[in-house]
Scaffold this active site. Structure first.
Site, short mmCIF file in Angstrom:
data_model
loop_
_atom_site.label_atom_id
_atom_site.label_comp_id
_atom_site.label_asym_id
_atom_site.label_seq_id
_atom_site.Cartn_x
_atom_site.Cartn_y
_atom_site.Cartn_z
N SER A 1 17.65 -7.04 -0.84
CA SER A 1 16.30 -6.49 -1.09
C SER A 1 16.43 -5.15 -1.79
O SER A 1 17.13 -4.27 -1.29
CB SER A 1 15.55 -6.34 0.23
OG SER A 1 14.37 -5.57 0.07
N GLN A 2 15.76 -5.00 -2.91
CA GLN A 2 15.80 -3.73 -3.63
C GLN A 2 15.27 -2.61 -2.74
O GLN A 2 15.90 -1.57 -2.57
CB GLN A 2 14.98 -3.83 -4.92
CG GLN A 2 15.10 -2.65 -5.86
CD GLN A 2 14.28 -1.43 -5.47
OE1 GLN A 2 14.74 -0.29 -5.57
NE2 GLN A 2 13.06 -1.64 -5.01
N THR B 1 13.36 -11.85 -7.22
CA THR B 1 14.52 -11.51 -8.05
C THR B 1 15.79 -11.40 -7.22
O THR B 1 16.87 -11.80 -7.68
CB THR B 1 14.23 -10.20 -8.80
OG1 THR B 1 13.27 -10.45 -9.82
CG2 THR B 1 15.48 -9.63 -9.44
N SER B 2 15.72 -10.86 -6.02
CA SER B 2 16.90 -10.74 -5.17
C SER B 2 17.46 -12.12 -4.82
O SER B 2 18.68 -12.31 -4.73
CB SER B 2 16.57 -9.96 -3.91
OG SER B 2 16.16 -8.65 -4.21
N HIS C 1 14.75 -35.94 -15.60
CA HIS C 1 14.07 -36.34 -14.36
C HIS C 1 12.64 -35.81 -14.31
O HIS C 1 12.07 -35.67 -13.22
CB HIS C 1 14.86 -35.87 -13.15
CG HIS C 1 16.22 -36.47 -13.06
ND1 HIS C 1 16.45 -37.74 -12.57
CD2 HIS C 1 17.44 -36.00 -13.44
CE1 HIS C 1 17.75 -38.02 -12.64
NE2 HIS C 1 18.37 -36.98 -13.17
N THR D 1 11.41 -5.56 2.38
CA THR D 1 10.73 -6.83 2.15
C THR D 1 10.49 -7.55 3.48
O THR D 1 11.43 -7.84 4.22
CB THR D 1 11.56 -7.72 1.21
OG1 THR D 1 11.90 -6.95 0.05
CG2 THR D 1 10.79 -8.96 0.80
N CYS E 1 0.85 -1.19 0.00
CA CYS E 1 0.00 0.00 0.00
C CYS E 1 0.88 1.24 0.00
O CYS E 1 2.03 1.20 0.42
CB CYS E 1 -0.90 0.02 1.23
SG CYS E 1 -2.01 -1.38 1.37
#
Length: 697
Positions: free
Chosen positions: A437-438, A392-393, A593, A442, A2
């Site tokens: 973390s960008q 992504t991180s 596999h 996070t 938010c």
């Protein structure tokens, strides 16, 4: 997730139109965080006296984009937009639905009652809201929304209604309320009972305050005000003195608020304050900000900002500094690009240079990460490295694990933060834990940080946001300097995180004679990297053409191994995030596999084959795919004549040192995801159901 924005003008005359424009623009700057509805709360009267207008609060809320809210604002017939306010607080919010579907009733600001006596905006999740709601319902409070936030608004009113003395402060009410809340929150409150006052607080969710004045401020460092006695409220307050209305103001003294404990303009009283979830919303107004810490309660009363805490704990900093942001407005604007994501992909030649600037000396082959300098000897003595991240991180950690193991000669674990916490993973005092973390906010990664600190491990932050929770709470760290990243799908932050971790590996082995040739090879690769990225970006038209052949497909498989397994995971994530196609990153060694069963002549397959130690094994995987009538598109080295000759469709990227090749091979996948999303008609910057900054678990 938010977005919170509030604007308070004190003796700075502003029309209601100007106030609304400021609020709407603030929300637009926060759109990248992800949202499904938006709302504003402001003084609703049409008197010429601002205090008379402050006796009525008007809420305007709308499902959908901020633009739809702006249109709704201008439809209001009972609001005179030209009324001028000498003092006014307006609050605004973009909501990401967690409790209750997206609709105006569930949107913020949430209110205490039908008279809007108290309103609040909230980022986070209150985990004990059901217990609080049950108690408030038993006291006759009616709920109209499905949100956890409405509980907070009604809780403030309950405290106010049951306070025996009439001189309770807004700050004290909010302090009492947050004592009862469990979970994560950033909150800003407004009330008809406290006109022209704003109170903001946070716990586990970011909140900063921008300050703007034409005059010199009283201080650059705001001291913390603590309560002078323990509160009599318990951990659960139903049935306590607060319920019976006997908890007098005198039971819990507050440190004195005066000219030595507040921030205010010295010569004149004119000042403006901006509360926001992050700096992108305030940078066009001011570059002077205060970052709040967990459980800070910031109050603006009579134009003066003070910061309060209920209790003093060991290690508390005695004040909050007024910091100067280095960000510029043009850095967060699209420029000539159609979307932020496209702009950020094409910024990567510059962003990796910024990541290395002042840190890598290509003349004497040294690396100096200032944020780690004081701890590097301790890190070199550790027993293992643990890289903890999400999305992504996490992929940036996977991408650099091999070179970290090679150069540090330490075991390296790469952990998804949520799984790391679920397993109660053993962590020891001689571990070094990295938190990537960008945003630096996070939630799962932040919880992992606190978990590791409790166990005595050295903690290192790798973030793109100065003043973020992770950057403040870690022992040391690296700022990746990628610049603001607005697009929800991370691109330039990934490559800058990648480069930052490689630089760390180089710094760790700078005194090892056996590693010197390898270090020089990697550093020469870093030196050439920006030009090679530009070369890859010049293939944009070729990749767009490939996208026109794939955009109608429902699924795509991306295969690779070694250094490029992370590239497969990251490319698949990008395609999932913004095109809504099913995509899967597959380790080529696992092909037999199970995943090989998916391959046929209709299944789109992308393979990454580079001239490194896995080349022969990747060629073997390619032959298996072709034998099952697969028609793979191969991302390969432009000097790899064998693969180019034997494969019908290739994307040829320039050659770099093996451990950096993943940066060059991921960019075609970033471009492909972008073009697929555009061709499928989706909003590239704001994919459905996703948020840029995931601040709840």
């Amino acid at each position: 997730m938010c977005g919170i924005f509030a604007y308070l003008n004190y003796h700075v005359p502003r029309t209601r139109r100007e106030i609304l424009e400021t609020l709407i623009k603030g929300l637009q700057r926060l759109e990248y965080r992800g949202y499904d509805s938006a709302g504003v709360g402001l003084d609703g009267g049409n008197d010429k006296d601002w205090e008379a207008n402050a006796c009525k609060i008007q809420l305007i809320k709308k499902k959908g984009k901020v633009k739809a809210l702006d249109e709704e604002v201008h439809k209001q017939q009972d609001m005179d937009l030209d009324i001028e306010f000498d003092v006014h607080l307006g609050i605004a919010h973009t909501r990401w639905a967690t409790h209750g579907e997206p609709n105006p009733v569930n949107s913020h600001p949430q209110r205490s009652d039908k008279n809007n006596e108290f309103i609040v905006i909230h980022n986070g999740i209150i985990t004990n809201y059901k217990d609080l709601k049950k108690f408030l319902e038993s006291k006759g409070y009616d709920f109209e929304s499905e949100t956890d936030t409405e509980t907070i608004a009604k809780l403030v009113k309950y405290m106010y209604d049951n306070w025996e003395s009439q001189d309770v402060s807004f700050t004290t009410l909010v302090e009492r309320v947050i004592q009862q809340l469990e979970g994560a929150f950033a909150l800003v409150f407004k009330s008809v009972h406290f006109p022209g006052q704003a109170v903001g607080t946070r716990r586990g969710s970011p909140l900063l305050i921008g300050v703007r004045s034409e005059h010199k401020l009283s201080t650059d460092h705001i001291p913390i005000l603590y309560r002078t006695a323990r509160t009599q409220i318990g951990s659960t307050w139903w049935g306590s003195q607060a319920e019976r209305g006997k908890d007098k103001k005198g039971s819990c003294g507050l440190s004195r608020v005066d000219s030595t404990t507040c921030l205010f303009p010295v010569e004149e009283k004119a000042v403006e304050y901006y509360f926001a979830s992050d700096a992108s919303a305030v940078i066009e107004h001011t570059n002077r900000v205060i970052f709040l810490e967990d459980d800070d309660v910031a109050a603006v009363v009579d134009g003066r900002l003070s910061i309060h805490r209920i209790k003093r704990t060991a290690g508390d900093h005695p004040g909050r500094a007024v910091q100067t942001l280095q960000m510029e407005l043009q850095q967060i604007m699209k420029g000539n690009f159609s979307s932020f994501m496209q702009k950020e992909i094409f910024e990567q030649p510059e962003s990796v240079v910024n990541t290395m600037r002042g840190r890598v000396n290509f003349d004497d082959y040294t690396v100096n990460l200032g944020g780690l300098k004081d701890h590097i000897k301790e890190i070199q003595r550790c027993r293992r490295l643990i890289l903890i991240a999400c999305g992504t991180s996490y992929h940036a950690g996977v991408a650099t694990r091999q070179v970290l193991e090679e150069l540090t000669e330490l075991p390296v674990m790469v952990e998804l933060a949520s799984d790391f916490l679920d397993r109660n993973t053993p962590v020891f005092r001689d571990d070094v834990c990295f938190f990537i973390s960008q945003s630096g906010e996070t939630a799962d990664t932040l919880m992992g940080l606190r978990y590791c600190k409790e166990r005595g491990a050295l903690t290192v932050g790798i973030t793109n946001t100065v003043g973020s929770s992770i950057s403040r709470e870690t022992d040391c760290g690296v700022h990746i300097n990628a610049g603001p990243e607005i697009g929800v799908a991370s691109t330039k932050a990934y490559t800058s995180q990648f480069v930052s971790l490689v630089m760390f590996a180089l710094m760790m082995c700078d005194d090892r004679i056996s590693m010197q040739e390898r270090r020089k090879e990697i550093m020469l690769g870093l030196k050439r990297l920006p030009d090679l990225i530009k070369e890859v970006l010049s293939m944009d038209d070729e990749i767009q053409k490939l996208a026109t052949e794939l955009y109608h497909q429902k699924s795509v498989l991306i295969m690779g191994r070694g250094y490029h397994y992370a590239t497969c995971l990251e490319g698949a994530l990008k395609i999932k995030e913004i095109t809504y196609m099913h995509s899967e990153g597959i380790l080529a060694g696992e092909l037999k596999h199970g995943p090989l069963a998916l391959v046929d002549k209709l299944m789109p397959v992308i393979m990454i084959i580079m001239r490194d130690h896995t080349y022969a094994k990747c060629q073997n995987a390619l032959q298996q795919v072709v034998a099952r009538q697969g028609r793979p598109v191969v991302i390969c080295d432009k000097e790899d004549t064998e693969t180019i000759k034997n494969t019908k469709r290739t994307i040829k990227v320039p050659h770099s040192v093996d451990c950096l090749q993943g940066i060059l091979s991921v960019i075609p996948l970033q471009l492909l995801a972008f073009h697929l999303a555009v061709l499928r008609g989706y909003d590239v910057d704001f994919p459905r159901n996703l948020a840029k900054s995931v601040t709840v678990e």
